[in-house]
Design a protein around this motif. Structure first.
Motif, PDB file in Angstrom:
ATOM      1  N   ALA A   1       0.826  -1.208   0.000  1.00 23.99           N
ATOM      2  CA  ALA A   1       0.000   0.000   0.000  1.00 23.99           C
ATOM      3  C   ALA A   1       0.858   1.255   0.000  1.00 23.99           C
ATOM      4  O   ALA A   1       0.585   2.221  -0.737  1.00 23.99           O
ATOM      5  CB  ALA A   1      -0.922  -0.008   1.218  1.00 23.99           C
ATOM      6  N   VAL A   2       1.917   1.271   0.810  1.00 21.87           N
ATOM      7  CA  VAL A   2       2.818   2.424   0.872  1.00 21.87           C
ATOM      8  C   VAL A   2       3.454   2.678  -0.491  1.00 21.87           C
ATOM      9  O   VAL A   2       3.510   3.821  -0.976  1.00 21.87           O
ATOM     10  CB  VAL A   2       3.911   2.201   1.943  1.00 21.87           C
ATOM     11  N   LEU A   3       3.951   1.628  -1.144  1.00 21.89           N
ATOM     12  CA  LEU A   3       4.582   1.766  -2.454  1.00 21.89           C
ATOM     13  C   LEU A   3       3.589   2.222  -3.518  1.00 21.89           C
ATOM     14  O   LEU A   3       3.916   3.047  -4.379  1.00 21.89           O
ATOM     15  CB  LEU A   3       5.222   0.441  -2.870  1.00 21.89           C
ATOM     16  N   ALA A   4       2.364   1.691  -3.468  1.00 20.26           N
ATOM     17  CA  ALA A   4       1.343   2.065  -4.450  1.00 20.26           C
ATOM     18  C   ALA A   4       0.970   3.539  -4.327  1.00 20.26           C
ATOM     19  O   ALA A   4       0.848   4.252  -5.334  1.00 20.26           O
ATOM     20  CB  ALA A   4       0.105   1.188  -4.267  1.00 20.26           C
ATOM     21  N   ILE A   5       0.826   4.019  -3.097  1.00 17.07           N
ATOM     22  CA  ILE A   5       0.481   5.422  -2.873  1.00 17.07           C
ATOM     23  C   ILE A   5       1.615   6.332  -3.348  1.00 17.07           C
ATOM     24  O   ILE A   5       1.389   7.344  -4.028  1.00 17.07           O
ATOM     25  CB  ILE A   5       0.181   5.668  -1.376  1.00 17.07           C
ATOM     26  N   ALA A   6       2.855   5.980  -3.002  1.00 12.49           N
ATOM     27  CA  ALA A   6       4.009   6.785  -3.399  1.00 12.49           C
ATOM     28  C   ALA A   6       4.155   6.835  -4.918  1.00 12.49           C
ATOM     29  O   ALA A   6       4.422   7.895  -5.501  1.00 12.49           O
ATOM     30  CB  ALA A   6       5.278   6.223  -2.764  1.00 12.49           C
ATOM     31  N   ALA A   7       3.973   5.691  -5.584  1.00  9.23           N
ATOM     32  CA  ALA A   7       4.087   5.635  -7.039  1.00  9.23           C
ATOM     33  C   ALA A   7       3.001   6.467  -7.716  1.00  9.23           C
ATOM     34  O   ALA A   7       3.254   7.168  -8.700  1.00  9.23           O
ATOM     35  CB  ALA A   7       4.014   4.182  -7.509  1.00  9.23           C
ATOM     36  N   THR A   8       1.781   6.410  -7.181  1.00  9.70           N
ATOM     37  CA  THR A   8       0.674   7.186  -7.747  1.00  9.70           C
ATOM     38  C   THR A   8       0.940   8.679  -7.644  1.00  9.70           C
ATOM     39  O   THR A   8       0.741   9.435  -8.604  1.00  9.70           O
ATOM     40  CB  THR A   8      -0.641   6.843  -7.021  1.00  9.70           C
ATOM     41  N   LEU A   9       1.420   9.116  -6.494  1.00 11.96           N
ATOM     42  CA  LEU A   9       1.736  10.535  -6.309  1.00 11.96           C
ATOM     43  C   LEU A   9       2.843  10.988  -7.257  1.00 11.96           C
ATOM     44  O   LEU A   9       2.797  12.096  -7.806  1.00 11.96           O
ATOM     45  CB  LEU A   9       2.156  10.792  -4.854  1.00 11.96           C
ATOM     46  N   ALA A  10       3.829  10.133  -7.464  1.00 16.90           N
ATOM     47  CA  ALA A  10       4.957  10.491  -8.339  1.00 16.90           C
ATOM     48  C   ALA A  10       4.509  10.637  -9.790  1.00 16.90           C
ATOM     49  O   ALA A  10       5.091  11.426 -10.548  1.00 16.90           O
ATOM     50  CB  ALA A  10       6.051   9.432  -8.232  1.00 16.90           C
ATOM     51  N   MET A  11       3.472   9.894 -10.196  1.00 18.60           N
ATOM     52  CA  MET A  11       3.014   9.931 -11.585  1.00 18.60           C
ATOM     53  C   MET A  11       2.048  11.073 -11.876  1.00 18.60           C
ATOM     54  O   MET A  11       1.799  11.399 -13.035  1.00 18.60           O
ATOM     55  CB  MET A  11       2.357   8.597 -11.950  1.00 18.60           C
ATOM     56  N   ILE A  12       1.498  11.674 -10.835  1.00 18.38           N
ATOM     57  CA  ILE A  12       0.490  12.715 -11.041  1.00 18.38           C
ATOM     58  C   ILE A  12       1.097  13.968 -11.666  1.00 18.38           C
ATOM     59  O   ILE A  12       0.648  14.463 -12.699  1.00 18.38           O
ATOM     60  CB  ILE A  12      -0.205  13.066  -9.710  1.00 18.38           C
ATOM     61  N   SER A  13       2.157  14.508 -11.029  1.00 13.76           N
ATOM     62  CA  SER A  13       2.755  15.762 -11.497  1.00 13.76           C
ATOM     63  C   SER A  13       4.092  15.980 -10.811  1.00 13.76           C
ATOM     64  O   SER A  13       4.208  15.767  -9.603  1.00 13.76           O
ATOM     65  CB  SER A  13       1.819  16.948 -11.189  1.00 13.76           C
ATOM     66  N   THR A  14       5.096  16.419 -11.578  1.00 15.00           N
ATOM     67  CA  THR A  14       6.412  16.686 -10.995  1.00 15.00           C
ATOM     68  C   THR A  14       6.331  17.807  -9.972  1.00 15.00           C
ATOM     69  O   THR A  14       6.900  17.716  -8.882  1.00 15.00           O
ATOM     70  CB  THR A  14       7.421  17.076 -12.102  1.00 15.00           C
ATOM     71  N   ARG A  15       5.622  18.867 -10.319  1.00 12.87           N
ATOM     72  CA  ARG A  15       5.523  20.017  -9.417  1.00 12.87           C
ATOM     73  C   ARG A  15       4.744  19.662  -8.150  1.00 12.87           C
ATOM     74  O   ARG A  15       5.153  20.013  -7.037  1.00 12.87           O
ATOM     75  CB  ARG A  15       4.848  21.197 -10.126  1.00 12.87           C
ATOM     76  N   LYS A  16       3.632  18.969  -8.309  1.00 12.40           N
ATOM     77  CA  LYS A  16       2.834  18.581  -7.144  1.00 12.40           C
ATOM     78  C   LYS A  16       3.597  17.605  -6.263  1.00 12.40           C
ATOM     79  O   LYS A  16       3.514  17.666  -5.035  1.00 12.40           O
ATOM     80  CB  LYS A  16       1.511  17.967  -7.594  1.00 12.40           C
ATOM     81  N   MET A  17       4.352  16.712  -6.899  1.00 15.50           N
ATOM     82  CA  MET A  17       5.160  15.774  -6.128  1.00 15.50           C
ATOM     83  C   MET A  17       6.241  16.516  -5.353  1.00 15.50           C
ATOM     84  O   MET A  17       6.585  16.141  -4.226  1.00 15.50           O
ATOM     85  CB  MET A  17       5.806  14.742  -7.064  1.00 15.50           C
ATOM     86  N   SER A  18       6.789  17.589  -5.952  1.00 11.71           N
ATOM     87  CA  SER A  18       7.805  18.380  -5.270  1.00 11.71           C
ATOM     88  C   SER A  18       7.222  19.052  -4.025  1.00 11.71           C
ATOM     89  O   SER A  18       7.840  19.063  -2.963  1.00 11.71           O
ATOM     90  CB  SER A  18       8.371  19.447  -6.218  1.00 11.71           C
ATOM     91  N   VAL A  19       6.003  19.592  -4.145  1.00 17.75           N
ATOM     92  CA  VAL A  19       5.344  20.232  -3.005  1.00 17.75           C
ATOM     93  C   VAL A  19       5.057  19.198  -1.922  1.00 17.75           C
ATOM     94  O   VAL A  19       5.286  19.438  -0.727  1.00 17.75           O
ATOM     95  CB  VAL A  19       4.030  20.918  -3.450  1.00 17.75           C
ATOM     96  N   PHE A  20       4.554  18.035  -2.342  1.00 14.67           N
ATOM     97  CA  PHE A  20       4.287  16.958  -1.386  1.00 14.67           C
ATOM     98  C   PHE A  20       5.582  16.528  -0.697  1.00 14.67           C
ATOM     99  O   PHE A  20       5.599  16.254   0.501  1.00 14.67           O
ATOM    100  CB  PHE A  20       3.658  15.764  -2.110  1.00 14.67           C
ATOM    101  N   ASN A  21       6.668  16.498  -1.458  1.00 10.17           N
ATOM    102  CA  ASN A  21       7.962  16.109  -0.896  1.00 10.17           C
ATOM    103  C   ASN A  21       8.431  17.112   0.149  1.00 10.17           C
ATOM    104  O   ASN A  21       9.024  16.744   1.165  1.00 10.17           O
ATOM    105  CB  ASN A  21       8.992  15.984  -2.020  1.00 10.17           C
TER     106      ASN A  21
END
Length: 278
Positions: free
Chosen positions: A147-167
């Motif tokens: 579940a942790v890996l699936a959530i992380a992978a989904t977030l990474a595929m959504i948007s580079t900028r959004k993933m950066s903010v989440f990071n």
């Protein structure tokens, strides 16, 4: 090679983004997973010296990856660099090694979530994993890790900028946890836990250093963002050096706080820092 990318990526990342990207990508893979195992089995309180040795080695690797960034400003720099210098075969082998490192590191972190949850809930060891009839050592399925890996992978595929903010957000939370660990560790320090400092000798330090180098794994992913970075030849260098220098200092403080807080023979090899909550 730039033309082969066909579609230009949006340049939206700065050195600040890359520093936190490196911080978020690196911290977790080893410090929370491997420290207990290596302190208990190989280095003892001298585990801090193992992290110093691995950190110096990682910093030298940073300069190598910076060379890739300066020479070839495209996505996937290390692979692209080797493709030009040594050919397709060397590039394919390198890409495979990088993917394997990411898979192993991500799996270790994801499984660690289950170990820490089990400790925090005071449940029996492996009680949150599914037991199967497979070969011993491979018979524990980990749904929480999946579940942790699936959530992380989904977030990474959504948007580079959004993933950066989440990071940024996750890294900020991670920083608070790390500061709490360091402060709690030194607040409950018992200097007698540092004796003997070298229970396994100098050999143990370097045995542990080889393993805990995984704790620094992931920084090379920064170099794959060249086409998304505003000034890659400058910002990638600053991002790599900034994140790795900070991480090395933090790692040394964290393992030292653990060493003075608990006897190395009593450290939990799967969830070392859970002792803070006890």
């Amino acid at each position: 090679m730039r033309k082969q990318s066909e579609i230009d990526m949006k340049r939206c990342l700065t050195w600040w983004d890359l520093t936190w990207f490196g911080f978020g990508r690196v911290i977790g893979a080893g410090i929370f997973v491997l420290t207990g195992q290596e302190a208990h089995d190989h280095a003892g309180p001298a585990i801090v010296l193992s992290y110093v040795a691995s950190g110096v080695s990682a910093l030298f690797s940073v300069f190598c990856y910076t060379e890739f960034a300066v020479e070839i400003l495209v996505a996937g720099q290390s692979v692209a660099y080797l493709r030009i210098e040594l050919g397709e075969f060397a590039a394919i082998i390198t890409a495979g090694n990088i993917l394997l490192e990411s898979i192993v590191g991500s799996a270790a972190v994801a499984r660690a979530w289950t170990s820490y949850f089990t400790n925090l809930l005071n449940l029996p060891k492996n009680s949150l994993r599914i037991h199967t009839n497979l070969t011993e050592g491979y018979n524990l399925l980990d749904p929480i890790a999946v579940a942790v890996l699936a959530i992380a992978a989904t977030l990474a595929m959504i948007s580079t900028r959004k993933m950066s903010v989440f990071n940024w957000i996750v890294s900020a939370i991670n920083t608070v946890v790390i500061l709490f660990v360091i402060i709690a560790g030194f607040a409950n320090a018992d200097p007698s836990n540092l004796t003997p400092f070298l229970p396994y000798g100098a050999k143990g330090i370097f045995q542990a250093a080889v393993i805990v180098y995984l704790a620094y794994g992931g920084f090379e992913n920064i170099t794959t963002t060249a086409e998304e970075t505003k000034n890659p030849s400058r910002y990638i260098l600053l991002g790599l050096l900034g994140s790795m220098s900070i991480i090395t200092v933090i790692y040394c403080l964290m393992v030292l706080s653990l060493s003075v807080m608990q006897d190395y023979r009593e450290i939990d090899t799967q969830a070392a820092y859970c002792c803070i909550s006890k």
